[in-house]
Design an enzyme around this catalytic site. Structure first.
Site, PDB file in Angstrom:
ATOM      1  CG  ASP A 293      -0.330 -26.187 -38.581  1.00  0.00           C
ATOM      2  OD1 ASP A 293       0.491 -26.632 -38.476  1.00  0.00           O
ATOM      3  OD2 ASP A 293      -0.992 -25.959 -39.511  1.00  0.00           O
ATOM      4  CG  HIS A 294       4.390 -28.892 -36.222  1.00  0.00           C
ATOM      5  ND1 HIS A 294       3.875 -29.810 -36.777  1.00  0.00           N
ATOM      6  CD2 HIS A 294       5.540 -28.410 -36.671  1.00  0.00           C
ATOM      7  CE1 HIS A 294       4.802 -29.834 -37.903  1.00  0.00           C
ATOM      8  NE2 HIS A 294       5.826 -29.293 -37.818  1.00  0.00           N
TER       9      HIS A 294
ATOM     10  CG  HIS B 252       2.347 -27.348 -41.980  1.00  0.00           C
ATOM     11  ND1 HIS B 252       1.603 -27.631 -40.735  1.00  0.00           N
ATOM     12  CD2 HIS B 252       2.889 -28.500 -41.996  1.00  0.00           C
ATOM     13  CE1 HIS B 252       1.959 -28.589 -40.323  1.00  0.00           C
ATOM     14  NE2 HIS B 252       2.707 -29.335 -40.993  1.00  0.00           N
TER      15      HIS B 252
END
Length: 481
Positions: free
Chosen positions: A186-187, A249
């Protein structure tokens, strides 16, 4: 989080990118890998093997593609050419069958032998979600799921579409790889400002002692985008904002904000505390949710199309492009403190921030002050852009009459440090050194989907909002005052 001793070169390895000719590879992965080389992190050796279906490419043509992706970072043409010639290779997999994967295995062996690399391997699946399971199975079928060195596989989001598909994907991956080998990326978790949440909370006792229901009134998390779907309608029509942003996110940000103090700044300890938060969130009701879809409007002074007018979007689409959501974490620390989440496309500006609003003073002593409301202290953590934080507190304004003003005490990253590293730079470095702290565990994925899967069957209305606004007006009714 990285160990203190982890600033030197990483172990030599081979980094295999499936989907190496795609947008993600060119924009993020290849530049990050070249940066790691320039920083000296891969000084001991890191071969890059690009894998894709294109049979027109060979090593030379792929190196040209990589050159275009990283040219802006290069110190000089000679250095870049030397890196490309020594470390970058290509293998086509036109059909994706077992023979293709046998060829990948053979090519990896040839590269390792040529460069005298140990059998340490990363397989990065920069692929559409439907290709995750078949690719992982094929890797296992030809014996690439293990080696005398170490083997790691990286999966991009979305990790499933609901609880059932996430469990099925986890089960399949666990048939082929151990959980310790799997890196679900999950960047957002790679952003320096997100990592700083742990330092901010647990290294500063003055905040951690206030971080509970006795002192905090409510918490708001906003992830807003100016952009629309930008040519991604094929994906977005199947996903929507709830799957694309909230389940991953925003929920990860909730977990980091709400987690208890871990026993150590290590992957297992941090993941365990995040999982406790996810499992403590009360089921979401219809009165906790407002969905929206942008219509034509104006963003940054320019007229923009509505979502249904975007190329590739169905004219009667009910896909949500914004979500406003209220969560309740039912544990000892947070009982009674609402978490308000908001995200959307075509909003007035790009912004990711967390606002911690503290309780009002129990007695307002300054009754002579003319004020519409009693101020509450607020801590605003800005994750992007203008990264930093502001602590708002009351001061006496000079002169007469007696007035109280709320002013910020602020910190900005760009005033204290050089440019922040890109999220993928951090995340790829952690993959190469085997640190799973910033990656999502199987249990976290399933706990998150367990929370949101019931919402998909609620059939809630999707309300219109003009592009350039903060979403449907009904969303304001959820927000704590």
């Amino acid at each position: 989080m990285p160990d203190a001793h982890a600033g030197g070169p990483l172990e030599p390895s081979t980094f295999v990118v499936f989907g190496a000719t795609g947008d993600l590879s060119r924009r993020k992965l290849l530049p990050a890998l070249y940066e790691l080389y320039q920083d000296g992190r891969t000084a001991h050796g890191c071969a890059i093997l690009g894998v894709a279906r294109d049979t027109q490419l060979d090593d030379v043509a792929f190196r040209d593609l990589v050159r275009g992706a990283v040219a802006g970072q290069a110190a000089g043409a000679a250095e870049l050419d030397a890196w490309l010639e020594r470390w970058v290779y290509y293998q086509a997999v036109p059909t994706g069958d077992v023979e293709d994967f046998q060829a990948v295995r053979t090519r990896i062996g040839e590269v390792e032998e040529r460069l005298e690399l140990p059998q340490n391997r990363v397989f990065y699946l920069a692929l559409p979600p439907a290709a995750f399971a078949p690719t992982a199975r094929m890797l296992a079928k030809v014996g690439l799921n293990e080696s005398p060195g170490w083997t790691r596989i990286v999966i991009e989001k979305p990790f499933g579409r609901d609880l059932e598909t996430a469990r099925r994907l986890n089960g399949m991956l666990h048939e082929c790889f151990a959980e310790t080998q799997i890196y679900r990326i999950d960047h957002y978790l790679g952003k320096e400002t997100v990592q700083n949440l742990l330092v901010f909370r647990f290294a500063n006792d003055m905040f951690e002692t206030l971080w509970n229901r006795d002192h905090i009134d409510h918490i708001k998390i906003t992830v807003a985008e100016e952009l629309g779907v930008e040519g991604r309608a094929g994906y977005y029509e199947r996903a929507g904002a709830l799957r694309d942003m909230v389940q991953s996110h925003l929920t990860q940000l909730v977990a980091l904000i709400a987690m208890d103090v871990p026993s150590a700044i290590q992957a297992d300890a941090i993941r365990a505390e995040k999982l406790k938060v996810l499992r403590s969130i009360k089921p979401i009701g219809a009165d906790d949710l407002v969905l929206g879809q942008y219509t034509a409007g104006v963003v940054d002074g320019k007229p923009v199309l509505g979502y249904r007018e975007e190329p590739g979007v169905a004219p009667d689409s009910r896909t949500e492009t914004s979500v406003a959501l209220r969560l309740h974490v039912e544990n000892w620390r947070w009982a009674g403190v609402p978490f308000f989440l908001r995200t959307g496309k075509r909003m007035p500006k790009r912004l990711t921030e967390i606002v911690i609003t503290f309780r009002r003073a129990p007695v307002w002593m300054f009754r002579m002050v003319q004020s519409e409301e009693i101020h509450r202290n607020a801590l605003v953590l800005t994750l992007q852009p203008n990264e930093g934080f502001c602590l708002y507190f009351d001061v006496k304004a000079p002169g007469e009459p007696f007035r109280v003003r709320q002013l910020p005490l602020h910190f900005r990253y760009d005033e204290a440090f050089e440019a922040l590293p890109e999220a993928y730079h951090t995340l790829l470095m952690d993959v190469l050194r085997g640190d799973q702290t910033l990656f999502v565990s199987a249990d976290e994925v399933e706990a998150s989907w367990a929370l949101y899967t019931p919402v998909f069957s609620m059939d809630e209305p999707v309300l219109p909002y003009p592009a350039g606004t903060w979403g449907p007006e009904d969303a304001e009714k959820l927000e704590p005052r």
